[in-house]
Design a protein around this motif. Structure first.
Motif: not given
Length: 341
Positions: A239-250
């Protein structure tokens, strides 16, 4: 089982000894030596590099068709080994121990032998193994400036200051998923020449500090929370990697909990353990890092960057940016322009 005897004094010479048992070809580029093999023994590579401050790196990425037992014959000097297992597992023991210790995937270890005490490392057959091993020669490392050994905990201080190799030491760490991110960065470096060597050296120093910091946590009894399983920590890291890959999501705690299948309490506990931040703090941190990168690499104005990384308020962004970097976004941008000029 294939027994590989190693007693060379340098990492490069050790690679030659390994070639005698494993076969393959050795190549050298920009100071990196690589043994590549694909035969009846196994397939993969072992690469190494040494630095002039008493530190070297060995990485094994291979699949063996028989158990491989490395016998390190220790004479009067032995380096400290800081090892990390990214894939598979391996086993380790001193010659005076009856049983092996298993270092599993995403686990690390620190060990050093005393003089004349041999060391065994067992790599299992039919298992893809990726190991990162940092060697520290104490006599050389102690000469490096700004090594504040007095700041180490008592056990590690004794290990580093034992320049006569009078005692063995071993520490086997619990799961350390955060280190895998940095080990992977090291493996994926694609720079060339001097730039590559400097980047490798920087990452090795960073990994060494992470090993020491993890041992500090162990000494302070700050261990993996009993309520978190290995697979749960891996899910949190995903989940942390998802945030790194696309920080723009809500991102919000409720949605991440739903996506991961973990309770909100476990998510918070896992993020605090792996990243020393709550979920909200981690998202904010990644967005600010992304904003700083965009200021360095793009022509977007501040307002465009704010919305690109997922913030909705420019004033709020400016406030937390200054809190983190001690300057406003505009001041940071101006500083970049001055440097470029």
């Amino acid at each position: 089982m294939i027994e590989v005897i190693v007693n060379a004094k340098s990492i490069e010479a050790t690679l030659v000894q390994m070639q005698n048992f494993l076969g393959g070809e050795i190549s050298e580029r920009w100071g990196e030596h690589t043994l590549s093999f694909d035969n009846d023994v196994g397939k993969g590579c072992i690469r190494c590099i040494t630095f002039d401050w008493g530190v070297g790196l060995v990485e094994i990425d291979a699949l063996f068709f028989d158990d491989i037992l490395f016998l390190y014959q220790v004479a009067n000097s032995n380096p400290i080994h800081f090892s990390y297992c990214s894939q598979g597992y391996f086993k380790h023991r001193f010659a005076n121990e009856p049983n092996f210790h298993t270092i599993e995937q995403y686990h690390s270890s620190i060990f050093v032998s005393k003089k004349l005490l041999d060391v065994y490392t067992l790599l299992p057959k039919d298992t893809h193994i990726i190991i990162n091993d940092i060697h520290v020669l104490r006599t050389e490392f102690l000469k490096k400036r700004n090594n504040q050994f007095s700041e180490l905990n008592e056990n590690l201080y004794k290990v580093f200051s034992d320049d006569k190799d009078e005692s063995e030491f071993a520490y086997y760490s619990p799961i350390h998923l955060r280190m895998e991110d940095y080990v992977k960065t090291l493996r994926d470096l694609n720079a060339e020449g001097m730039t590559r060597i400097l980047q490798i050296e920087g990452e090795v120093y960073h990994l060494l500090s992470m090993h020491i910091a993890r041992h500090e946590k162990y000494q302070n009894r700050d261990v993996v929370p009993n309520s978190l399983l290995k697979e749960e920590l891996k899910s949190i890291r995903k989940q942390a990697k998802k945030i790194i890959d696309d920080p723009s999501l809500n991102y919000n705690l409720e949605q991440i909990s739903k996506d991961s299948g973990l309770s909100q309490a476990k998510l918070q506990e896992g993020f605090k353990f792996l990243y020393a931040r709550t979920v909200t703090e981690y998202v904010r941190h990644i967005r600010l890092e992304a904003a700083r990168d965009l200021m360095n690499t793009s022509d977007l104005n501040i307002s465009q960057i704010v919305y690109t990384i997922g913030f909705t308020s420019r004033s709020y962004f400016s406030k937390i940016f200054k809190e983190k970097y001690d300057m406003t976004p505009h001041e940071f941008r101006k500083k970049i322009v001055v440097i470029d000029e």
